[in-house]
Design a protein around this motif. Structure first.
Motif, PDB file in Angstrom:
ATOM      1  N   ALA A  40       0.833  -1.211   0.000  1.00  0.00           N
ATOM      2  CA  ALA A  40       0.000   0.000   0.000  1.00  0.00           C
ATOM      3  C   ALA A  40       0.863   1.254   0.000  1.00  0.00           C
ATOM      4  CB  ALA A  40      -0.923  -0.003   1.210  1.00  0.00           C
ATOM      5  N   LEU A  41       1.930   1.259   0.774  1.00  0.00           N
ATOM      6  CA  LEU A  41       2.824   2.410   0.807  1.00  0.00           C
ATOM      7  C   LEU A  41       3.557   2.565  -0.518  1.00  0.00           C
ATOM      8  CD1 LEU A  41       3.807   4.726   2.527  1.00  0.00           C
ATOM      9  CD2 LEU A  41       5.603   3.247   3.397  1.00  0.00           C
ATOM     10  N   ASP A  42       3.984   1.458  -1.125  1.00  0.00           N
ATOM     11  CA  ASP A  42       4.625   1.531  -2.445  1.00  0.00           C
ATOM     12  C   ASP A  42       3.659   2.057  -3.492  1.00  0.00           C
ATOM     13  OD1 ASP A  42       6.936   0.562  -1.345  1.00  0.00           O
ATOM     14  OD2 ASP A  42       6.605  -1.512  -1.998  1.00  0.00           O
ATOM     15  N   GLY A  43       2.411   1.657  -3.425  1.00  0.00           N
ATOM     16  CA  GLY A  43       1.405   2.170  -4.359  1.00  0.00           C
ATOM     17  C   GLY A  43       1.167   3.658  -4.181  1.00  0.00           C
ATOM     18  N   ALA A  44       1.169   4.127  -2.953  1.00  0.00           N
ATOM     19  CA  ALA A  44       0.999   5.564  -2.711  1.00  0.00           C
ATOM     20  C   ALA A  44       2.185   6.341  -3.263  1.00  0.00           C
ATOM     21  CB  ALA A  44       0.843   5.827  -1.213  1.00  0.00           C
ATOM     22  N   ILE A  45       3.389   5.802  -3.103  1.00  0.00           N
ATOM     23  CA  ILE A  45       4.570   6.479  -3.659  1.00  0.00           C
ATOM     24  C   ILE A  45       4.503   6.483  -5.179  1.00  0.00           C
ATOM     25  CG2 ILE A  45       7.084   6.281  -3.910  1.00  0.00           C
ATOM     26  CD1 ILE A  45       7.117   5.256  -1.001  1.00  0.00           C
ATOM     27  N   LEU A  46       4.073   5.388  -5.776  1.00  0.00           N
ATOM     28  CA  LEU A  46       3.947   5.321  -7.235  1.00  0.00           C
ATOM     29  C   LEU A  46       2.924   6.320  -7.738  1.00  0.00           C
ATOM     30  CD1 LEU A  46       4.811   3.793  -9.805  1.00  0.00           C
ATOM     31  CD2 LEU A  46       2.844   2.303  -9.418  1.00  0.00           C
ATOM     32  N   LEU A  47       1.807   6.457  -7.039  1.00  0.00           N
ATOM     33  CA  LEU A  47       0.796   7.433  -7.443  1.00  0.00           C
ATOM     34  C   LEU A  47       1.267   8.868  -7.239  1.00  0.00           C
ATOM     35  CD1 LEU A  47      -2.443   5.799  -6.033  1.00  0.00           C
ATOM     36  CD2 LEU A  47      -1.817   6.066  -8.436  1.00  0.00           C
ATOM     37  N   ALA A  48       2.157   9.079  -6.293  1.00  0.00           N
ATOM     38  CA  ALA A  48       2.604  10.431  -5.988  1.00  0.00           C
ATOM     39  C   ALA A  48       3.697  10.925  -6.929  1.00  0.00           C
ATOM     40  CB  ALA A  48       3.114  10.495  -4.550  1.00  0.00           C
ATOM     41  N   THR A  49       4.389  10.004  -7.585  1.00  0.00           N
ATOM     42  CA  THR A  49       5.456  10.468  -8.478  1.00  0.00           C
ATOM     43  C   THR A  49       4.847  11.172  -9.670  1.00  0.00           C
ATOM     44  OG1 THR A  49       5.477   8.306  -9.567  1.00  0.00           O
ATOM     45  CG2 THR A  49       7.068   8.663  -7.797  1.00  0.00           C
ATOM     46  N   PRO A  50       5.428  12.316 -10.050  1.00  0.00           N
ATOM     47  CA  PRO A  50       4.868  13.053 -11.192  1.00  0.00           C
ATOM     48  C   PRO A  50       5.097  12.289 -12.498  1.00  0.00           C
ATOM     49  CG  PRO A  50       6.862  14.105 -10.378  1.00  0.00           C
ATOM     50  CD  PRO A  50       6.555  12.988  -9.463  1.00  0.00           C
ATOM     51  N   GLU A  51       4.106  12.375 -13.351  1.00  0.00           N
ATOM     52  CA  GLU A  51       4.198  11.705 -14.641  1.00  0.00           C
ATOM     53  C   GLU A  51       5.082  12.535 -15.567  1.00  0.00           C
ATOM     54  OE1 GLU A  51       0.302  11.043 -16.094  1.00  0.00           O
ATOM     55  OE2 GLU A  51      -0.352  10.024 -14.278  1.00  0.00           O
ATOM     56  N   ASP A  52       5.898  11.844 -16.337  1.00  0.00           N
ATOM     57  CA  ASP A  52       6.746  12.551 -17.301  1.00  0.00           C
ATOM     58  C   ASP A  52       5.901  12.984 -18.482  1.00  0.00           C
ATOM     59  OD1 ASP A  52       8.957  12.114 -15.735  1.00  0.00           O
ATOM     60  OD2 ASP A  52       9.489  10.228 -16.745  1.00  0.00           O
ATOM     61  N   GLU A  53       5.922  14.281 -18.724  1.00  0.00           N
ATOM     62  CA  GLU A  53       5.159  14.816 -19.866  1.00  0.00           C
ATOM     63  C   GLU A  53       6.079  14.859 -21.059  1.00  0.00           C
ATOM     64  OE1 GLU A  53       3.288  18.484 -19.018  1.00  0.00           O
ATOM     65  OE2 GLU A  53       2.412  17.773 -17.163  1.00  0.00           O
ATOM     66  N   GLU A  54       5.660  14.218 -22.115  1.00  0.00           N
ATOM     67  CA  GLU A  54       6.469  14.194 -23.326  1.00  0.00           C
ATOM     68  C   GLU A  54       6.014  15.338 -24.222  1.00  0.00           C
ATOM     69  OE1 GLU A  54       7.556  10.718 -24.973  1.00  0.00           O
ATOM     70  OE2 GLU A  54       7.422   9.535 -23.158  1.00  0.00           O
ATOM     71  N   ASP A  55       7.004  16.066 -24.753  1.00  0.00           N
ATOM     72  CA  ASP A  55       6.680  17.218 -25.611  1.00  0.00           C
ATOM     73  C   ASP A  55       6.465  16.826 -27.026  1.00  0.00           C
ATOM     74  OD1 ASP A  55       6.794  19.078 -23.557  1.00  0.00           O
ATOM     75  OD2 ASP A  55       8.974  19.031 -23.597  1.00  0.00           O
TER      76      ASP A  55
END
Length: 168
Positions: A153-168
């Motif tokens: 659950a904690l790993d999932g919260a960290i995964l959800l919290a990481t910002p998504e890389d926006e590709e230009d």
């Protein structure tokens, strides 16, 4: 009225007020702190009943680990970016459900035939060593599974919290 009863009613009042504060607090951090106060009150009631092990477990597991896990999950996710409706259209139904639950609990407490301490002649307390032996021999697999689930659950919260890389 004995001193134990006075202490119990004081603890019950603190628990009731902090539980109301949990439901009415607008800030999730304040709600978590009030939740810790409520759980501390439950631990104090366990101490009044001379069940020290349950009081310790209450403080360590619920008051510490679960509340911190909730706070981590809320702080690591993007919960602040989403609009929150604290008091929406369903609030009257929640209040009605809470009042129904309260009425049921009061009815159960009033109609229960409680056992007095004098009637507990054959009951002996279980020593801490026996509880520890059972937890780490008979219940070791569920104990490990709960630890793994909390880690996931904690790993999932960290995964959800990481910002998504926006590709230009």
């Amino acid at each position: 009225m004995s001193a134990t009863e006075i202490i119990f009613y004081a603890i019950a009042a603190v628990m009731l007020l902090s539980a109301l504060g949990v439901t009415l607090a607008g800030n999730i951090v304040y709600a978590a702190l009030l939740f810790i106060a409520t759980l501390g009150g439950v631990a104090a009631v366990y101490l009044l009943l001379t069940v020290e092990f349950l009081a310790l477990v209450q403080l360590l597991i619920y008051g510490g680990a679960v509340v911190i896990l909730i706070l981590f999950a809320l702080m690591l996710t993007r919960a602040r970016e989403r609009p929150q409706a604290l008091f929406g259209k369903s609030r009257p139904f929640g209040v009605l459900a809470a009042m129904g639950l309260l009425a049921g609990l009061i009815a159960a407490a009033v109609t229960t035939d409680w056992v007095s301490p004098a009637d507990r002649d054959g009951i002996e307390p279980v020593p801490f060593e026996a509880i520890g032996d059972v937890i780490f021999t008979v219940w070791v697999v569920p104990f490990i599974v709960v630890g793994i689930l909390l880690s996931i659950a904690l790993d999932g919260a960290i995964l959800l919290a990481t910002p998504e890389d926006e590709e230009d």
